[in-house]
Design a protein around this motif. Structure first.
Motif, mmCIF file in Angstrom:
data_model
loop_
_atom_site.group_PDB
_atom_site.id
_atom_site.type_symbol
_atom_site.label_atom_id
_atom_site.label_comp_id
_atom_site.label_asym_id
_atom_site.label_seq_id
_atom_site.Cartn_x
_atom_site.Cartn_y
_atom_site.Cartn_z
ATOM 1 N N ALA A 38 0.834 -1.542 -0.401
ATOM 2 C CA ALA A 38 0.231 0.264 -0.430
ATOM 3 C C ALA A 38 1.320 1.515 0.270
ATOM 4 O O ALA A 38 1.837 1.289 1.355
ATOM 5 N N GLU A 39 -0.160 2.264 -0.832
ATOM 6 C CA GLU A 39 1.176 4.104 -0.619
ATOM 7 C C GLU A 39 0.903 4.555 0.929
ATOM 8 O O GLU A 39 -0.085 4.440 0.997
ATOM 9 N N TYR A 40 1.708 4.721 1.421
ATOM 10 C CA TYR A 40 1.279 5.409 2.951
ATOM 11 C C TYR A 40 0.620 6.783 1.846
ATOM 12 O O TYR A 40 0.784 8.217 1.005
ATOM 13 N N PRO A 41 -0.184 6.886 2.698
ATOM 14 C CA PRO A 41 -1.150 8.865 2.037
ATOM 15 C C PRO A 41 -0.372 9.414 3.401
ATOM 16 O O PRO A 41 -0.027 9.366 3.987
ATOM 17 N N LYS A 42 -0.446 10.804 2.016
ATOM 18 C CA LYS A 42 0.255 11.248 1.866
ATOM 19 C C LYS A 42 0.040 12.181 3.531
ATOM 20 O O LYS A 42 1.063 13.010 4.508
ATOM 21 N N ALA A 43 -1.128 12.638 4.269
ATOM 22 C CA ALA A 43 -1.638 13.082 5.520
ATOM 23 C C ALA A 43 -1.232 12.774 6.633
ATOM 24 O O ALA A 43 -0.284 12.938 7.483
ATOM 25 N N SER A 44 -0.905 10.700 6.813
ATOM 26 C CA SER A 44 -0.139 10.485 7.147
ATOM 27 C C SER A 44 1.031 10.420 7.779
ATOM 28 O O SER A 44 1.303 10.411 8.391
ATOM 29 N N LEU A 45 2.272 10.984 6.282
ATOM 30 C CA LEU A 45 3.526 10.597 6.688
ATOM 31 C C LEU A 45 3.766 12.349 6.934
ATOM 32 O O LEU A 45 4.179 12.157 7.724
ATOM 33 N N MET A 46 2.716 13.632 6.538
ATOM 34 C CA MET A 46 3.067 14.158 7.204
ATOM 35 C C MET A 46 2.167 14.303 8.591
ATOM 36 O O MET A 46 3.291 15.709 9.756
#
Length: 115
Positions: A38-46
């Motif tokens: 799965a690709e890490y969600p951008k908001a979750s990364l931030m």
């Protein structure tokens, strides 16, 4: 021992020895975690979100996913949704019942970790 009693003893032994074959266990579906990510969600990364989501997938005989659900959340909705979406699109190795391919539920834990 009479012929009838010997015959019953032999039949009982055959039935008992065949019982495990007749009631073989169910083997759940599986997937290759190396090729299905799965690709890490951008908001979750931030937001530096991490956690493990536990999910169940109903896998059809052709290896596609018929249904999915979150059993235990990672604690973050974005991570849970991304894991369900990505793994639902993966091709699974179908499970088996009594040695034949069958629709089965399988459990998957997906860990989201920041390096």
């Amino acid at each position: 021992m009479s012929k009838n009693k010997r015959w019953l003893s032999v039949m009982a032994a055959v039935l008992v020895s065949a019982a495990p074959v007749a009631f073989a266990a169910e083997v759940p579906a599986a997937f290759d975690a190396k090729t299905c990510k799965a690709e890490y969600p951008k908001a979750s990364l931030m937001n530096e979100e991490q956690g493990t989501v536990s999910m169940s997938f109903l896998v059809k005989v052709d290896g596609s996913v018929a249904d999915s659900k979150v059993d235990k959340s990672s604690g973050f909705k974005n991570l849970d949704k991304a894991a369900i979406k990505a793994l639902s699109a993966c091709k699974f190795k179908p499970g088996t019942k009594d040695g034949a391919p069958a629709e089965t539920w399988t459990k998957v834990d997906y860990a989201w970790k920041l390096d």
